[in-house]
Design an enzyme around this catalytic site. Structure first.
Site, PDB file in Angstrom:
ATOM      1  N   TYR A   1       0.828  -1.205   0.000  1.00  0.00           N
ATOM      2  CA  TYR A   1       0.000   0.000   0.000  1.00  0.00           C
ATOM      3  C   TYR A   1       0.862   1.254   0.000  1.00  0.00           C
ATOM      4  O   TYR A   1       2.033   1.242   0.388  1.00  0.00           O
ATOM      5  CB  TYR A   1      -0.948   0.003   1.200  1.00  0.00           C
ATOM      6  CG  TYR A   1      -0.280   0.117   2.553  1.00  0.00           C
ATOM      7  CD1 TYR A   1      -0.252   1.333   3.241  1.00  0.00           C
ATOM      8  CD2 TYR A   1       0.314  -0.990   3.153  1.00  0.00           C
ATOM      9  CE1 TYR A   1       0.341   1.443   4.484  1.00  0.00           C
ATOM     10  CE2 TYR A   1       0.908  -0.888   4.393  1.00  0.00           C
ATOM     11  CZ  TYR A   1       0.927   0.327   5.058  1.00  0.00           C
ATOM     12  OH  TYR A   1       1.529   0.420   6.281  1.00  0.00           O
TER      13      TYR A   1
ATOM     14  N   ARG B   1      18.043  -5.479  12.969  1.00  0.00           N
ATOM     15  CA  ARG B   1      16.819  -6.097  13.456  1.00  0.00           C
ATOM     16  C   ARG B   1      15.821  -6.198  12.318  1.00  0.00           C
ATOM     17  O   ARG B   1      15.720  -5.288  11.489  1.00  0.00           O
ATOM     18  CB  ARG B   1      16.224  -5.257  14.593  1.00  0.00           C
ATOM     19  CG  ARG B   1      15.001  -5.897  15.231  1.00  0.00           C
ATOM     20  CD  ARG B   1      13.839  -4.966  15.300  1.00  0.00           C
ATOM     21  NE  ARG B   1      12.665  -5.588  15.906  1.00  0.00           N
ATOM     22  CZ  ARG B   1      11.485  -5.015  15.994  1.00  0.00           C
ATOM     23  NH1 ARG B   1      11.293  -3.788  15.528  1.00  0.00           N
ATOM     24  NH2 ARG B   1      10.461  -5.654  16.525  1.00  0.00           N
TER      25      ARG B   1
ATOM     26  N   HIS C   1       2.273   4.143  17.635  1.00  0.00           N
ATOM     27  CA  HIS C   1       3.446   3.374  18.029  1.00  0.00           C
ATOM     28  C   HIS C   1       4.587   3.687  17.071  1.00  0.00           C
ATOM     29  O   HIS C   1       4.367   4.140  15.947  1.00  0.00           O
ATOM     30  CB  HIS C   1       3.158   1.873  18.075  1.00  0.00           C
ATOM     31  CG  HIS C   1       2.701   1.278  16.779  1.00  0.00           C
ATOM     32  ND1 HIS C   1       1.371   1.245  16.405  1.00  0.00           N
ATOM     33  CD2 HIS C   1       3.388   0.697  15.765  1.00  0.00           C
ATOM     34  CE1 HIS C   1       1.250   0.662  15.221  1.00  0.00           C
ATOM     35  NE2 HIS C   1       2.469   0.332  14.812  1.00  0.00           N
TER      36      HIS C   1
ATOM     37  N   TYR D   1      15.808  -3.369   9.553  1.00  0.00           N
ATOM     38  CA  TYR D   1      16.396  -2.163  10.124  1.00  0.00           C
ATOM     39  C   TYR D   1      17.899  -2.327  10.336  1.00  0.00           C
ATOM     40  O   TYR D   1      18.355  -3.378  10.793  1.00  0.00           O
ATOM     41  CB  TYR D   1      15.769  -1.846  11.482  1.00  0.00           C
ATOM     42  CG  TYR D   1      14.294  -1.548  11.459  1.00  0.00           C
ATOM     43  CD1 TYR D   1      13.824  -0.260  11.254  1.00  0.00           C
ATOM     44  CD2 TYR D   1      13.362  -2.564  11.662  1.00  0.00           C
ATOM     45  CE1 TYR D   1      12.464   0.020  11.250  1.00  0.00           C
ATOM     46  CE2 TYR D   1      11.995  -2.299  11.651  1.00  0.00           C
ATOM     47  CZ  TYR D   1      11.563  -1.002  11.444  1.00  0.00           C
ATOM     48  OH  TYR D   1      10.212  -0.736  11.435  1.00  0.00           O
TER      49      TYR D   1
ATOM     50  N   HIS E   1       2.931   6.240  14.243  1.00  0.00           N
ATOM     51  CA  HIS E   1       1.847   6.011  13.289  1.00  0.00           C
ATOM     52  C   HIS E   1       0.846   5.022  13.873  1.00  0.00           C
ATOM     53  O   HIS E   1       1.095   4.386  14.898  1.00  0.00           O
ATOM     54  CB  HIS E   1       2.395   5.447  11.975  1.00  0.00           C
ATOM     55  CG  HIS E   1       2.972   4.065  12.116  1.00  0.00           C
ATOM     56  ND1 HIS E   1       4.232   3.828  12.622  1.00  0.00           N
ATOM     57  CD2 HIS E   1       2.442   2.839  11.851  1.00  0.00           C
ATOM     58  CE1 HIS E   1       4.460   2.528  12.650  1.00  0.00           C
ATOM     59  NE2 HIS E   1       3.385   1.896  12.194  1.00  0.00           N
TER      60      HIS E   1
END
Length: 360
Positions: free
Chosen positions: A122, A260, A249, A178, A187
């Site tokens: 999206y 990570r 969050h 990450y 968000h």
């Protein structure tokens, strides 16, 4: 794997969520009502998104933290051996992305964070023609790759057998990879795109998920969170109710000390809007914006590239050491938790409450 056009994470974040220069100008309705407790204040996550939060009194923040904790289920399901096998598969995904083997919108690159959409993808953030909650759209069918078979076999089936999700629930899998110092701004997963709950599984290293933070820029700053959830390698985190819908969050740069990766498993809503079904985008061929082109790397595939450390130029926050909140163990079954999340969604729909937040 750094995104072209950006050499510094704060420039990317600034383009996604611009903030006002003056801290005081973020408050829309002025100062507190004088009581010091229970008053409401509004601040802006960006120039076109407003968020509403409680005052920073210890009592109110503690109450909000309790609401967040009560709507999170976390379990340690995957063993170190299972994690190692899944991490090898994630490395293969990274190598395939570097080699340009995926479809146009499968790979989304950002500084210190690459996103891989499978099943459904999206538009979000700076990709949107119009910024703000509710503007996100699913890509057209076939514009992202199907969910890899190893995700079904090694991850989804394991969660089904453990009672975390029902069989057939997942039709969208996203892998966020990450590097140290990477982050994702505050968000809420788009309510009009994804059903609840939101399920994520963590790999490679331990980290933390923060709730109720505010990002500031010039230089980059992150406010003290309402609640910090430790996220361990191999753990499964399920967000529903208040934690999924009513508070933002994020992942802060300081919480990613090693590489990570997280696999996010979700179900899209049957009525979720798509780019080819949105009247605002498809009303006229002349007005319809050109499809977003994925940024692709033409370098040769290098499976070890993702493990190399990257440097993020950030100001030191020597006086900021918020303690990690300890997640209490919940004596509730996955089945009851799942049902409670569905009841919460029904309550929200009937109440008609609108929460203005930055969606992602």
């Amino acid at each position: 794997m750094a995104a072209s056009g950006y050499s510094d994470l704060r420039e990317k974040l600034k383009s996604m969520t611009p903030h006002r220069d003056e801290y005081k100008s973020k408050y829309v309705d002025g100062t507190s009502n004088g009581s010091g407790k229970g008053g409401k204040r509004k601040y802006r996550e960006s120039d076109d998104d407003e968020c509403e939060h409680s005052d920073d009194s210890a009592e109110v923040r503690e109450q909000e933290a309790d609401r967040v904790k009560s709507s999170i289920l976390q379990e340690n399901i995957f063993t170190p051996e299972e994690c190692a096998l899944i991490e090898e598969k994630i490395d293969e995904v990274v190598a395939n992305g570097e080699a340009g083997l995926y479809r146009e919108h499968t790979v989304d690159r950002a500084p210190l964070r690459n996103k891989y959409f499978f099943g459904e993808g999206y538009t979000y953030g700076a990709q949107l023609e119009k910024r703000g909650p509710g503007q996100e759209r699913l890509y057209r069918k076939g514009e992202v790759d199907e969910i890899p078979s190893w995700v079904h076999e090694l991850v989804i089936k394991r969660l089904v057998s453990s009672g975390v999700i029902p069989e057939g629930f997942v039709n969208s899998a996203v892998i966020n990879d990450y590097q140290p110092g990477g982050c994702i701004v505050s968000h809420v997963d788009p309510l009009h795109i994804f059903a609840r709950p939101i399920v994520s599984v963590s790999f490679f290293s331990d980290s933390a998920l923060c709730f109720g933070c505010r990002f500031q820029f010039k230089p980059i700053r992150v406010s003290e969170p309402v609640f910090v959830l430790p996220v361990r390698r191999g753990s499964v985190t399920v967000l529903s109710g208040y934690a999924a819908d009513d508070i933002t969050h994020c992942i802060r740069p300081q919480d990613i000390k090693e590489r990570r990766a997280v696999i996010i498993l979700r179900k899209t809503r049957p009525d979720a809007p798509r780019l080819d079904s949105d009247s605002a985008l498809s009303s006229s061929p002349a007005e319809r914006p050109a499809p977003l082109k994925a940024k692709r790397s033409h370098r040769k595939a290098d499976p070890d590239a993702a493990h190399r450390p990257r440097v993020l130029e950030m100001d030191k926050e020597e006086n900021r050491h918020p303690s990690i909140s300890r997640q209490s163990r919940h004596s509730i079954s996955s089945e009851n938790y799942w049902k409670r999340g569905q009841d919460y969604d029904k309550h929200r729909e009937s109440s008609g409450r609108k929460v203005k937040m930055r969606r992602h």
